[in-house]
Write a protein that holds these residues in place. Sequence first.
Motif, PDB file in Angstrom:
ATOM      1  N   ASN A 223       0.864  -0.919  -0.189  1.00  0.00           N
ATOM      2  CA  ASN A 223       0.169  -0.169   0.145  1.00  0.00           C
ATOM      3  C   ASN A 223       1.164   1.543   0.116  1.00  0.00           C
ATOM      4  OD1 ASN A 223      -1.980   1.732   0.391  1.00  0.00           O
ATOM      5  ND2 ASN A 223      -2.317   1.035   2.627  1.00  0.00           N
ATOM      6  N   PRO A 224       1.365   1.896  -1.314  1.00  0.00           N
ATOM      7  CA  PRO A 224       2.277   2.908  -1.254  1.00  0.00           C
ATOM      8  C   PRO A 224       1.292   3.891  -0.856  1.00  0.00           C
ATOM      9  CG  PRO A 224       2.197   1.693  -3.347  1.00  0.00           C
ATOM     10  CD  PRO A 224       0.944   1.301  -2.173  1.00  0.00           C
ATOM     11  N   PRO A 225       2.875   5.087  -1.164  1.00  0.00           N
ATOM     12  CA  PRO A 225       2.768   6.531  -0.940  1.00  0.00           C
ATOM     13  C   PRO A 225       2.138   6.961  -2.694  1.00  0.00           C
ATOM     14  CG  PRO A 225       5.271   6.201  -0.628  1.00  0.00           C
ATOM     15  CD  PRO A 225       4.514   5.093  -0.749  1.00  0.00           C
ATOM     16  N   PHE A 226       1.069   6.686  -2.985  1.00  0.00           N
ATOM     17  CA  PHE A 226       0.844   6.936  -4.493  1.00  0.00           C
ATOM     18  C   PHE A 226      -0.495   7.685  -4.983  1.00  0.00           C
ATOM     19  CE2 PHE A 226      -2.655   3.362  -2.494  1.00  0.00           C
ATOM     20  CZ  PHE A 226      -3.517   4.471  -2.554  1.00  0.00           C
ATOM     21  N   PHE A 227       0.316   8.671  -3.489  1.00  0.00           N
ATOM     22  CA  PHE A 227      -1.000   9.824  -3.900  1.00  0.00           C
ATOM     23  C   PHE A 227      -1.029  10.958  -5.237  1.00  0.00           C
ATOM     24  CE2 PHE A 227      -3.242  11.718  -0.136  1.00  0.00           C
ATOM     25  CZ  PHE A 227      -3.837  10.117   0.566  1.00  0.00           C
ATOM     26  N   ILE A 228      -1.080  11.201  -6.556  1.00  0.00           N
ATOM     27  CA  ILE A 228      -0.518  12.092  -7.263  1.00  0.00           C
ATOM     28  C   ILE A 228      -1.181  13.236  -7.597  1.00  0.00           C
ATOM     29  CG2 ILE A 228      -0.748  11.834 -10.048  1.00  0.00           C
ATOM     30  CD1 ILE A 228      -2.343   9.038  -9.827  1.00  0.00           C
ATOM     31  N   THR A 229      -0.202  14.029  -6.802  1.00  0.00           N
ATOM     32  CA  THR A 229       0.180  14.681  -6.436  1.00  0.00           C
ATOM     33  C   THR A 229       1.068  16.199  -6.160  1.00  0.00           C
ATOM     34  OG1 THR A 229       0.905  14.696  -4.041  1.00  0.00           O
ATOM     35  CG2 THR A 229      -1.343  14.917  -4.666  1.00  0.00           C
ATOM     36  N   PRO A 230       1.291  17.087  -6.623  1.00  0.00           N
ATOM     37  CA  PRO A 230       2.842  17.899  -6.459  1.00  0.00           C
ATOM     38  C   PRO A 230       2.902  18.436  -5.149  1.00  0.00           C
ATOM     39  CG  PRO A 230       1.041  19.874  -6.831  1.00  0.00           C
ATOM     40  CD  PRO A 230       0.557  18.798  -6.369  1.00  0.00           C
ATOM     41  N   LYS A 231       3.257  17.633  -4.091  1.00  0.00           N
ATOM     42  CA  LYS A 231       3.341  17.945  -2.529  1.00  0.00           C
ATOM     43  C   LYS A 231       3.937  16.776  -2.552  1.00  0.00           C
ATOM     44  CE  LYS A 231       1.030  20.772  -0.155  1.00  0.00           C
ATOM     45  NZ  LYS A 231       1.884  21.706  -0.404  1.00  0.00           N
ATOM     46  N   THR A 232       5.133  16.975  -0.828  1.00  0.00           N
ATOM     47  CA  THR A 232       6.145  15.658  -0.611  1.00  0.00           C
ATOM     48  C   THR A 232       6.186  16.233   0.453  1.00  0.00           C
ATOM     49  OG1 THR A 232       7.836  16.590  -1.061  1.00  0.00           O
ATOM     50  CG2 THR A 232       7.418  15.179  -2.669  1.00  0.00           C
ATOM     51  N   ASP A 233       4.410  16.053   1.394  1.00  0.00           N
ATOM     52  CA  ASP A 233       4.622  16.602   3.267  1.00  0.00           C
ATOM     53  C   ASP A 233       4.326  15.536   3.473  1.00  0.00           C
ATOM     54  OD1 ASP A 233       3.786  19.460   2.085  1.00  0.00           O
ATOM     55  OD2 ASP A 233       2.097  19.460   2.232  1.00  0.00           O
ATOM     56  N   TYR A 234       3.791  14.660   3.195  1.00  0.00           N
ATOM     57  CA  TYR A 234       3.873  14.217   4.098  1.00  0.00           C
ATOM     58  C   TYR A 234       4.272  12.278   3.843  1.00  0.00           C
ATOM     59  CZ  TYR A 234       1.015  16.246   6.583  1.00  0.00           C
ATOM     60  OH  TYR A 234      -0.195  17.149   7.544  1.00  0.00           O
ATOM     61  N   LEU A 235       5.372  11.137   4.412  1.00  0.00           N
ATOM     62  CA  LEU A 235       6.377  10.208   3.868  1.00  0.00           C
ATOM     63  C   LEU A 235       5.110   8.980   3.767  1.00  0.00           C
ATOM     64  CD1 LEU A 235       9.287   9.854   5.804  1.00  0.00           C
ATOM     65  CD2 LEU A 235       9.215  10.396   3.306  1.00  0.00           C
ATOM     66  N   PHE A 236       3.942   8.927   4.274  1.00  0.00           N
ATOM     67  CA  PHE A 236       3.015   7.776   3.940  1.00  0.00           C
ATOM     68  C   PHE A 236       2.224   8.137   3.220  1.00  0.00           C
ATOM     69  CE2 PHE A 236      -0.383  10.760   5.760  1.00  0.00           C
ATOM     70  CZ  PHE A 236      -1.217  10.555   5.677  1.00  0.00           C
ATOM     71  N   CYS A 237       1.844   8.940   2.912  1.00  0.00           N
ATOM     72  CA  CYS A 237       1.060   9.442   1.463  1.00  0.00           C
ATOM     73  C   CYS A 237       1.447   9.977   0.093  1.00  0.00           C
ATOM     74  CB  CYS A 237      -0.118  10.381   0.958  1.00  0.00           C
ATOM     75  SG  CYS A 237       0.392  12.174   1.773  1.00  0.00           S
TER      76      CYS A 237
END
Length: 523
Positions: A223-237
């Motif tokens: 269950n990887p950090p797969f969010f597709i966003t321009p941000k890198t705020d949280y390692l879990f997502c």
Amino acid sequence: MLTLISPEDCLRLRDFFTEAGYVEATLRKHLGAAELPSRQLRNAPRLLDRTSFPSSLNVLLRWFWLGLTQSREQIAGLVSNEFLILLLESGLLATNASDSALLEPQAMLLHVDGFLIASDHPTAFERHQSELVLWPNPTSKFLNRFAVRRHSRATLDLGTGGGILSLSAAKHSDVVIATDLNARAAIFAQFNLRLNGVKNVEVMTGDCFAPVADRKFDLILSNPPFFITPKTDYLFCDNTMELDGLCRRLVKEGPDHLNEGGYMEMLCEWAQIEGQPWEERVAEWLQDTGCDAWVMKGLTQDPAEYAQHRIRETSQDTSTDAEFYEGYMNYYRQRRVEAIHDGLIVMRRRTGSNWVRIEEVPKTPTGDLGELILSTFAAHDLVRAMDEDEKLLAIRPKLAPSVRLEQICNQSAGQWHAESLTLRLTSGFPFHLTVQPLVAEFLATCDGSRTAAEAIDGFAVTANAPIENVRSECLGMIRKLIERGFIVATISPACGALPASSSGSSPDCITSVVLAAPASPRT
């Protein structure tokens, strides 16, 4: 920080929580709902009211559910000194730095599937804690439902977080390796394993497959950090790769770490780019992997909806919403993203010519979903083993136990008139097929007592149609119904394949009397 205490003390700690009623069923009833404290839900007053009566359970809930500091005076007579010492020694509680009479919770505790799981509290979002360790959320629970639960010599939980998947996998695995890029998550996972008395899991820290570079597994769960966003705020997502590049990387690299016949199951998101069908992007990931694969697409969101959803999930500060939203939308426009899909990818390492099945699935699967994975792959194997008509004619087809025939009638002229017949699966994904009455009669004869040849011969007589046409079309239909789980088959050893059992399918329609099979999923 959490501290590993002895296995004996962990047992005593779990017993204290159980005796106080801090278990899943009791908490749901006690709180009225199993929701966490949330500014968005504005549920703090209700949760405070539900935990206002002085009791051991309410003390624990205010610490480890609501995240509240309580004084020694408030808990006097409600929590034993022995229990309090264990909470302090384990790091679950700490004394306030300026007032030792105040006791502050250092983690949230959820009771999930019989395990007591420590994680950060939702208030960690307010502190913008990048190494936040998430509690067992709907995605991890969803993947856990689909996890293959056959015996595994070695299982990899890639991106373990607090370790919920490892805890479950340990029951059917000789050894589990749990990895995470977040060193803080590794500490929580080690704590949760010790707290729950699980000994056959090793926790490692590192990126992707680097910690297990020279190892192979019978099962990989991710269950990887797969969010597709321009941000890198949280390692879990969040992750630093472009769009869905991390998920593609894991699909490409994962097969090198699978034993023959081993499974990899991964939740993911992928972008749909203008001018490209949604299936093509994920299909490219699966090319030349040496694996059979089943891709189950779930939710689709347009970029605007997705951006709003992700901002709401990861930020409590509404003053930054406009700025964040503009940044998200610029990111998607520049990359021509027109939709974002989520889903589950299941891969099985297999030598030979591989198949890929990509389809949209309903969102309400039921039953043993790990068995659904195994039976779906077995069904595809059987269909491919029955590559010659003579082999397929020799099997004894039988409708799966979860198949139901539904009839819709309309009323007119004082009578009920049949409008449609639908064949439906009631376990796994609730797929359905519309059938004609004669086809339904034919399928009713598929009870395992006759060979396909005998059933088809009887159907040709009933349909008053040429046997050659009936045989060709019925064999095509049987292949598809086996592949999709509507039919299971008993075969003789001479056929050289194993029987298949229930699997998923795609909605379709069977309309002709002498019938063409439903269209196949994308391959």
